[in-house]
Design a protein around this motif. Sequence first.
Motif, short mmCIF file in Angstrom:
data_model
loop_
_atom_site.label_atom_id
_atom_site.label_comp_id
_atom_site.label_asym_id
_atom_site.label_seq_id
_atom_site.Cartn_x
_atom_site.Cartn_y
_atom_site.Cartn_z
N LEU A 281 0.82 -1.21 0.00
CA LEU A 281 0.00 0.00 0.00
C LEU A 281 0.86 1.26 0.00
O LEU A 281 0.49 2.28 -0.61
N GLU A 282 2.01 1.22 0.65
CA GLU A 282 2.83 2.42 0.86
C GLU A 282 3.11 3.22 -0.42
O GLU A 282 2.89 4.44 -0.45
N PRO A 283 3.60 2.61 -1.52
CA PRO A 283 3.91 3.44 -2.68
C PRO A 283 2.69 4.13 -3.28
O PRO A 283 2.80 5.26 -3.77
N PHE A 284 1.54 3.51 -3.22
CA PHE A 284 0.34 4.14 -3.77
C PHE A 284 -0.07 5.35 -2.93
O PHE A 284 -0.51 6.37 -3.47
N GLU A 285 0.06 5.25 -1.62
CA GLU A 285 -0.25 6.40 -0.77
C GLU A 285 0.69 7.56 -1.05
O GLU A 285 0.27 8.72 -1.10
N LEU A 286 1.98 7.25 -1.27
CA LEU A 286 2.95 8.31 -1.55
C LEU A 286 2.72 8.93 -2.93
O LEU A 286 2.83 10.15 -3.10
N PHE A 287 2.44 8.10 -3.92
CA PHE A 287 2.11 8.64 -5.23
C PHE A 287 0.86 9.52 -5.15
O PHE A 287 0.81 10.61 -5.73
N ALA A 288 -0.16 9.05 -4.44
CA ALA A 288 -1.43 9.78 -4.38
C ALA A 288 -1.30 11.11 -3.66
O ALA A 288 -1.83 12.13 -4.12
N ASN A 289 -0.59 11.13 -2.55
CA ASN A 289 -0.58 12.31 -1.69
C ASN A 289 0.54 13.29 -2.00
O ASN A 289 0.40 14.49 -1.71
N GLU A 290 1.63 12.81 -2.58
CA GLU A 290 2.79 13.70 -2.77
C GLU A 290 3.30 13.75 -4.21
O GLU A 290 3.52 14.84 -4.76
N VAL A 291 3.47 12.61 -4.84
CA VAL A 291 4.18 12.59 -6.12
C VAL A 291 3.29 13.02 -7.28
O VAL A 291 3.62 13.96 -8.01
N ILE A 292 2.16 12.36 -7.47
CA ILE A 292 1.32 12.67 -8.64
C ILE A 292 0.79 14.10 -8.62
O ILE A 292 0.83 14.79 -9.65
N PRO A 293 0.31 14.63 -7.49
CA PRO A 293 -0.13 16.04 -7.51
C PRO A 293 0.97 17.00 -7.94
O PRO A 293 0.70 17.99 -8.63
N ALA A 294 2.22 16.73 -7.53
CA ALA A 294 3.32 17.60 -7.91
C ALA A 294 3.69 17.43 -9.37
O ALA A 294 3.93 18.41 -10.09
N VAL A 295 3.72 16.19 -9.84
CA VAL A 295 4.14 15.92 -11.22
C VAL A 295 3.12 16.45 -12.21
O VAL A 295 3.48 16.90 -13.32
N GLU A 296 1.85 16.41 -11.87
CA GLU A 296 0.82 16.93 -12.77
C GLU A 296 0.98 18.43 -13.04
O GLU A 296 0.47 18.93 -14.03
N GLN A 297 1.72 19.12 -12.18
CA GLN A 297 1.95 20.55 -12.36
C GLN A 297 3.20 20.84 -13.20
O GLN A 297 3.46 21.99 -13.56
N ILE A 298 3.96 19.80 -13.54
CA ILE A 298 5.20 19.99 -14.29
C ILE A 298 4.89 20.14 -15.78
O ILE A 298 4.19 19.32 -16.36
N GLU A 299 5.40 21.21 -16.38
CA GLU A 299 5.22 21.42 -17.81
C GLU A 299 6.21 20.58 -18.59
O GLU A 299 7.40 20.49 -18.25
N VAL A 300 5.73 19.97 -19.65
CA VAL A 300 6.59 19.17 -20.53
C VAL A 300 7.25 20.08 -21.55
O VAL A 300 6.58 20.88 -22.22
N ALA A 301 8.56 19.97 -21.68
CA ALA A 301 9.30 20.82 -22.62
C ALA A 301 8.83 20.54 -24.04
O ALA A 301 8.61 19.40 -24.43
N GLY A 302 8.65 21.62 -24.79
CA GLY A 302 8.24 21.47 -26.18
C GLY A 302 6.75 21.44 -26.40
O GLY A 302 6.28 21.41 -27.53
N ARG A 303 5.99 21.45 -25.31
CA ARG A 303 4.54 21.45 -25.43
C ARG A 303 4.00 22.87 -25.49
O ARG A 303 4.52 23.77 -24.85
#
Length: 303
Positions: A281-303
Amino acid sequence: MRIGLQVPSFTWSNEQETLGDTFALIAERAERAGFFSLWVMDHFFQIPVIGPVEHEMLEGYSALAFAAGRTNRIKLGTLVTGVTYRYPGILIKTVTTLDVLSHGRAYFGIGAAWNEEEHAGLGVPFPPLAERFERLEETLQIAHQMWAGDEKPYQGKHYQLARPLNAPSSVQKPHPPIMIGGMGERKTLRLVAQYGDACNFSLMRLKQGELAHKLNVLREHCQAVGRPYSDIEKTTLGPIKLTRDGRDNSFTPAAAIAYFRNLAEQGIDQALVNMPNVADLEPFELFANEVIPAVEQIEVAGR
């Protein structure tokens, strides 16, 4: 930027009767955590880089159909189907069925195939590499024709379809996104530019600086066929073991975010990961609460 989850191994315990329960739980957790997509390999035997050949391996499209019934939003695909495994008309029908029953969540992952051992083991013909690429291109042509609703006969060197009828048609229009697997610069990336909607680069097989080179080759192929480079979804695949404290040489959430930011800066739209601790369960909780919300805000170069 988006993150997808690949599940390449189904060996989680010695109790085979619980395999389906665990896989369903992984699919549900991935969707709740905010993963954009869920992928399985399309192999019939386990591959050596993952584990012993005798380890459990689910048939890809049955597994995805099962996952579709346990989820509502996450995209679903094989990474990737070998062109030799199924007749192309049946394959497109299979992917279309997944797309229809999942309300438009299918990817079509396809490649030239490579695993000779499972071909021999299960009695599937394994033609030479040049022929496999010819069959791959014909399959891509058939896919575009069937998803366009064009029922005229298809006459290829290897495949002849008298009436490539495909009813019902796919939910996604004009068709489920076509991901062509492989990194070959002369053939595979040319096929991506000409027929594909997405490509995938295996980070475990690339040396420092090679990803940028492969992307430049793809850009050149797109220019040659008059296709906007931005039309192609660029994805990568690599392993991540995510823990709160980075124990046992794993990624902390901060390290994972930095990893994804680096890929976005190179122009990667979606990073696919597989996780050695995917049954926890641990990695999914970390992705859900910390990683994915932050990564979704990252702009992809060239877009």
